[in-house]
Enzyme design. Structure first.
Site, PDB file in Angstrom:
ATOM      1  N   ASP A 106       5.561   0.857  -3.060  1.00 49.23           N
ATOM      2  CA  ASP A 106       5.960   1.053  -1.658  1.00 49.23           C
ATOM      3  C   ASP A 106       6.140  -0.304  -0.974  1.00 49.23           C
ATOM      4  O   ASP A 106       6.562  -0.372   0.182  1.00 49.23           O
ATOM      5  CB  ASP A 106       4.985   1.968  -0.908  1.00 49.23           C
ATOM      6  CG  ASP A 106       3.573   1.409  -0.836  1.00 49.23           C
ATOM      7  OD1 ASP A 106       3.299   0.357  -1.460  1.00 49.23           O
ATOM      8  OD2 ASP A 106       2.734   2.037  -0.148  1.00 49.23           O
ATOM      9  N   SER A 107       5.876  -1.392  -1.724  1.00 49.85           N
ATOM     10  CA  SER A 107       6.224  -2.731  -1.221  1.00 49.85           C
ATOM     11  C   SER A 107       7.716  -2.834  -0.958  1.00 49.85           C
ATOM     12  O   SER A 107       8.170  -3.761  -0.289  1.00 49.85           O
ATOM     13  CB  SER A 107       5.808  -3.806  -2.241  1.00 49.85           C
ATOM     14  OG  SER A 107       6.317  -3.507  -3.529  1.00 49.85           O
ATOM     15  N   GLU A 136      -6.173  -5.567  -6.593  1.00 51.35           N
ATOM     16  CA  GLU A 136      -5.356  -6.495  -5.797  1.00 51.35           C
ATOM     17  C   GLU A 136      -6.248  -7.398  -4.947  1.00 51.35           C
ATOM     18  O   GLU A 136      -7.105  -6.910  -4.196  1.00 51.35           O
ATOM     19  CB  GLU A 136      -4.392  -5.701  -4.893  1.00 51.35           C
ATOM     20  CG  GLU A 136      -3.542  -6.616  -4.014  1.00 51.35           C
ATOM     21  CD  GLU A 136      -2.320  -5.939  -3.415  1.00 51.35           C
ATOM     22  OE1 GLU A 136      -2.021  -4.777  -3.751  1.00 51.35           O
ATOM     23  OE2 GLU A 136      -1.649  -6.607  -2.594  1.00 51.35           O
TER      24      GLU A 136
END
Ligand code: KIV
Length: 290
Positions: free
Chosen positions: A47-48, A185
């Site tokens: 979704d980046s 992340e």
């Protein structure tokens, strides 16, 4: 011969054999084809794409329809990499039934083979529901961009020992719930290493050091096409942005100078047709002048 698709089981086997997993994002056919040609194992339609392609400040506004559009493009374009589709904000958090409906769309309409969602314990029930229904799920811990408004400027997660232990426990909970891999992340290398040593499923790091079982980055950051390339954990392998700016600048200059298109870019008529055409034009022009 068609290449065999990488499966979640293959990724687990790679961890067992100490083979590092190569993952990258891709949002469209050209980038997916580059990933496949380079032997990338996992393509994440992240979704980046909200920040990278669509001009949003965060991933929060990204919709299912926007994701599906890009998931389809990528899934149609590659044979070997495992295609993982990112469930966007509020497509899975409300309830497990909604999560299953949306994950199902990624597999049935989009052609992806797995989905990713962000969060630890709070997602365990949803993950179990998806996996039971036949949807492979990748987890995502540490900095979770869909919680950007909660996390604020604290990008690195797990710097103090209690937060670090929470990440380890949440990773174990994701494995227990049935995830086939977990993205870590922006967590300290020590934490990512500790998680990787305790899970039987692979960890895929982004800003999490070399102790993970695989690595993922945003495609555009790796090739130097966009502002993300400046982040600490990104290594830029090309300056595609500069190459593109130069090429488009050269094109604009040529058009303005009348140097493009040249003869070699122009279609011509066969000689016979041209003579007849010129005769007709001459008659037309003479008739117009009467
Ligand atoms: O959306 C995305 O690209 C991601 C990766 C950065 C892991 O979630």
């Amino acid at each position: 011969m068609a290449q065999m698709r990488i499966t979640p089981g293959d990724l687990k086997a790679m961890k067992g054999e100490g083979k590092r997993i190569v993952a990258l994002t891709a949002y469209d056919r050209p980038t997916a084809e580059v990933c496949e040609a380079a032997g990338v194992d996992v393509i994440l339609v992240g979704d980046s794409l909200g920040n990278v392609l669509l001009g949003y400040e965060t991933t929060i506004p990204v919709t299912m329809e926007e994701m599906l559009h890009h998931v389809k493009a990528v899934a149609r374009s590659v044979q070997r990499p495992l295609v993982v589709a990112d469930l966007p904000f509020l497509s899975y958090q409300t309830d497990a039934a909604e999560a299953l409906r949306n994950a199902g769309r990624f597999l049935k309409e989009g052609g992806a083979q797995a989905v990713k969602l962000e969060g630890g314990d709070r997602c365990a029930e949803t993950i179990e529901r998806l996996v039971t229904a036949g949807v492979p799920v990748m987890g995502h811990l540490g900095y979770t961009p869909q919680s950007a408004y909660v996390l604020g400027r604290n990008v690195v997660q797990g710097r103090d020992y209690t937060a670090a232990i929470t990440i380890v426990n949440e990773a174990l909970a994701l494995e227990e719930a049935g995830c086939f891999a977990v993205v870590l992340e922006c967590v300290p290398g020590e934490v990512a290493q500790a998680v990787s040593e305790r899970l039987t499923i692979p960890t895929i790091g982004i800003g999490a050091g070399a102790g993970c079982d695989g690595q993922i980055l945003v495609f555009h950051d790796v090739v130097g096409w966009g502002p993300g390339a400046a982040l600490k954990f990104v290594k830029r392998y090309a300056d595609v942005g500069e190459t593109l700016r130069r090429a488009v600048g050269d094109y604009a200059r040529d058009v303005r100078a009348g140097q493009f298109p040249a003869l070699e870019h122009t279609f011509t008529m066969p000689a016979e047709a041209r003579v007849l055409f010129e005769q007709e034009l001459a008659e037309l022009d003479a008739g117009c002048g009467e």
